[in-house]
Design a protein around this motif. Structure first.
Motif, PDB file in Angstrom:
ATOM      1  N   PHE A  33       0.910  -1.302   0.020  1.00  0.00           N
ATOM      2  CA  PHE A  33       0.149   0.498  -0.188  1.00  0.00           C
ATOM      3  C   PHE A  33       1.283   1.347  -0.061  1.00  0.00           C
ATOM      4  O   PHE A  33       0.137   1.995   0.237  1.00  0.00           O
ATOM      5  CB  PHE A  33      -1.154   0.454   1.141  1.00  0.00           C
ATOM      6  CG  PHE A  33       0.343  -0.172   2.703  1.00  0.00           C
ATOM      7  CD1 PHE A  33       0.087   0.890   3.378  1.00  0.00           C
ATOM      8  CD2 PHE A  33      -0.334  -1.727   3.409  1.00  0.00           C
ATOM      9  CE1 PHE A  33       1.214   1.105   4.188  1.00  0.00           C
ATOM     10  CE2 PHE A  33       0.107  -2.234   4.286  1.00  0.00           C
ATOM     11  CZ  PHE A  33       0.634  -1.194   4.712  1.00  0.00           C
ATOM     12  N   GLY A  34       1.743   1.133  -0.321  1.00  0.00           N
ATOM     13  CA  GLY A  34       2.600   2.043  -0.419  1.00  0.00           C
ATOM     14  C   GLY A  34       3.045   3.394  -1.069  1.00  0.00           C
ATOM     15  O   GLY A  34       2.651   2.629  -2.373  1.00  0.00           O
ATOM     16  N   ASN A  35       2.462   4.837  -1.549  1.00  0.00           N
ATOM     17  CA  ASN A  35       2.677   5.696  -1.870  1.00  0.00           C
ATOM     18  C   ASN A  35       4.078   5.394  -3.500  1.00  0.00           C
ATOM     19  O   ASN A  35       4.996   4.856  -3.423  1.00  0.00           O
ATOM     20  CB  ASN A  35       3.524   6.958  -1.413  1.00  0.00           C
ATOM     21  CG  ASN A  35       3.762   7.967  -2.132  1.00  0.00           C
ATOM     22  OD1 ASN A  35       3.437   8.073  -3.287  1.00  0.00           O
ATOM     23  ND2 ASN A  35       3.472   8.896  -1.634  1.00  0.00           N
ATOM     24  N   PRO A  36       2.899   5.495  -4.891  1.00  0.00           N
ATOM     25  CA  PRO A  36       4.056   4.605  -5.109  1.00  0.00           C
ATOM     26  C   PRO A  36       4.668   5.772  -6.037  1.00  0.00           C
ATOM     27  O   PRO A  36       5.871   5.042  -6.773  1.00  0.00           O
ATOM     28  CB  PRO A  36       2.753   4.659  -7.132  1.00  0.00           C
ATOM     29  CG  PRO A  36       1.933   5.439  -6.238  1.00  0.00           C
ATOM     30  CD  PRO A  36       1.426   5.615  -5.058  1.00  0.00           C
ATOM     31  N   SER A  37       5.314   7.159  -5.473  1.00  0.00           N
ATOM     32  CA  SER A  37       5.624   8.527  -6.140  1.00  0.00           C
ATOM     33  C   SER A  37       6.830   7.980  -5.040  1.00  0.00           C
ATOM     34  O   SER A  37       7.883   8.962  -5.350  1.00  0.00           O
ATOM     35  CB  SER A  37       5.131   9.674  -5.767  1.00  0.00           C
ATOM     36  OG  SER A  37       4.018   9.139  -7.439  1.00  0.00           O
ATOM     37  N   SER A  38       6.943   6.829  -3.874  1.00  0.00           N
ATOM     38  CA  SER A  38       7.806   7.525  -2.751  1.00  0.00           C
ATOM     39  C   SER A  38       9.240   6.848  -3.546  1.00  0.00           C
ATOM     40  O   SER A  38       9.607   5.553  -4.431  1.00  0.00           O
ATOM     41  CB  SER A  38       7.680   6.755  -1.283  1.00  0.00           C
ATOM     42  OG  SER A  38       7.218   5.932  -1.624  1.00  0.00           O
ATOM     43  N   LEU A  39      10.193   5.919  -2.535  1.00  0.00           N
ATOM     44  CA  LEU A  39      11.529   5.813  -3.120  1.00  0.00           C
ATOM     45  C   LEU A  39      11.321   4.499  -2.517  1.00  0.00           C
ATOM     46  O   LEU A  39      12.600   3.433  -2.871  1.00  0.00           O
ATOM     47  CB  LEU A  39      12.762   7.061  -2.689  1.00  0.00           C
ATOM     48  CG  LEU A  39      12.522   7.926  -3.429  1.00  0.00           C
ATOM     49  CD1 LEU A  39      14.283   8.619  -2.967  1.00  0.00           C
ATOM     50  CD2 LEU A  39      13.078   7.970  -5.137  1.00  0.00           C
ATOM     51  N   TYR A  40      10.941   4.407  -1.327  1.00  0.00           N
ATOM     52  CA  TYR A  40      11.013   3.243  -0.466  1.00  0.00           C
ATOM     53  C   TYR A  40      10.316   1.515  -0.964  1.00  0.00           C
ATOM     54  O   TYR A  40      10.111   1.878  -1.959  1.00  0.00           O
ATOM     55  CB  TYR A  40      10.740   3.429   1.112  1.00  0.00           C
ATOM     56  CG  TYR A  40       9.151   3.866   1.309  1.00  0.00           C
ATOM     57  CD1 TYR A  40       8.025   3.263   0.719  1.00  0.00           C
ATOM     58  CD2 TYR A  40       9.114   5.191   1.111  1.00  0.00           C
ATOM     59  CE1 TYR A  40       6.639   3.927   1.377  1.00  0.00           C
ATOM     60  CE2 TYR A  40       7.960   6.032   1.532  1.00  0.00           C
ATOM     61  CZ  TYR A  40       6.370   4.999   1.348  1.00  0.00           C
ATOM     62  OH  TYR A  40       5.396   5.554   1.328  1.00  0.00           O
ATOM     63  N   SER A  41      10.693   0.314  -0.876  1.00  0.00           N
ATOM     64  CA  SER A  41      10.235  -1.210  -1.669  1.00  0.00           C
ATOM     65  C   SER A  41       8.968  -0.562  -1.810  1.00  0.00           C
ATOM     66  O   SER A  41       8.264  -1.881  -3.065  1.00  0.00           O
ATOM     67  CB  SER A  41      10.888  -1.710  -1.047  1.00  0.00           C
ATOM     68  OG  SER A  41      10.682  -1.784   0.503  1.00  0.00           O
ATOM     69  N   ILE A  42       8.144  -0.592  -0.607  1.00  0.00           N
ATOM     70  CA  ILE A  42       6.960  -1.165  -0.740  1.00  0.00           C
ATOM     71  C   ILE A  42       5.956  -0.057  -1.746  1.00  0.00           C
ATOM     72  O   ILE A  42       4.865  -0.333  -2.351  1.00  0.00           O
ATOM     73  CB  ILE A  42       6.253  -1.041   1.010  1.00  0.00           C
ATOM     74  CG1 ILE A  42       5.022  -1.138   0.241  1.00  0.00           C
ATOM     75  CG2 ILE A  42       5.700   0.530   1.031  1.00  0.00           C
ATOM     76  CD1 ILE A  42       3.889  -1.451   2.401  1.00  0.00           C
ATOM     77  N   GLY A  43       6.718   1.264  -1.884  1.00  0.00           N
ATOM     78  CA  GLY A  43       6.015   1.975  -2.656  1.00  0.00           C
ATOM     79  C   GLY A  43       6.431   1.892  -3.997  1.00  0.00           C
ATOM     80  O   GLY A  43       5.756   1.590  -5.282  1.00  0.00           O
TER      81      GLY A  43
END
Length: 119
Positions: A33-43
Motif C-alpha cells: 500500500f505504499g506511495n507509488p511516488s516514494s523511493l522505498y520498496s513498498i512504494g
C-alpha cells in the motif's frame, strides 16, 4: 408476482467492484500500500503495478503507455479536460463558462469566469 430484485442506478457516484478486480487489488490494499511516488520498496512495488496496468490498458486501447493517465476520480478528470482544452486552444479567444458548470468542484478559481476558448 415475480421475485423482487435490487437494481443499482447510481453508477456515476460509485459502483460495485467486480470480484476479479477486487482480488487483483487485494495485495495492494493489504500489503503493498505504499506511495507509488516514494523511493522505498513498498512504494516501488505499487509503482511497478501501476506501470504494468498502464501498459496493459494502453495495449487494449491501441495507445502508447505515455498517453494513459490515471486520476483520482471524475472531478479531477473533468477538470483536466476543461483546463487542457482551454489552454490548448487559448489563441482562439475568450468564452464564458456556462453557469451550470460546477465551478466549485474544479480547481479553477471561482473568480475565473472566463477561460480561453474551448472551441
Amino acid at each position: 408476482m415475480g421475485e423482487k430484485r435490487f437494481v443499482y442506478m447510481d453508477h456515476a457516484a460509485t459502483t460495485f467492484t467486480k470480484p476479479e478486480v477486487f482480488e487483483a487489488m487485494l495485495p495492494f490494499l493489504k500489503e503493498h500500500f505504499g506511495n507509488p511516488s516514494s523511493l522505498y520498496s513498498i512504494g516501488r512495488e505499487g509503482k511497478e503495478a501501476i506501470e504494468a496496468a498502464r501498459e496493459q490498458l494502453a495495449k487494449a486501447l491501441g495507445a502508447s503507455p505515455e498517453e494513459i493517465y490515471f486520476t483520482s476520480g471524475g472531478t479531477e478528470s473533468d477538470n483536466w479536460a476543461i483546463k487542457g482544452t482551454a489552454f490548448a486552444r487559448k489563441k482562439k479567444g475568450n468564452i464564458s463558462l456556462p453557469h451550470q458548470l460546477n465551478i466549485m468542484q474544479c480547481s479553477i478559481p471561482v473568480s475565473t469566469w472566463r477561460l480561453r476558448a474551448l472551441m
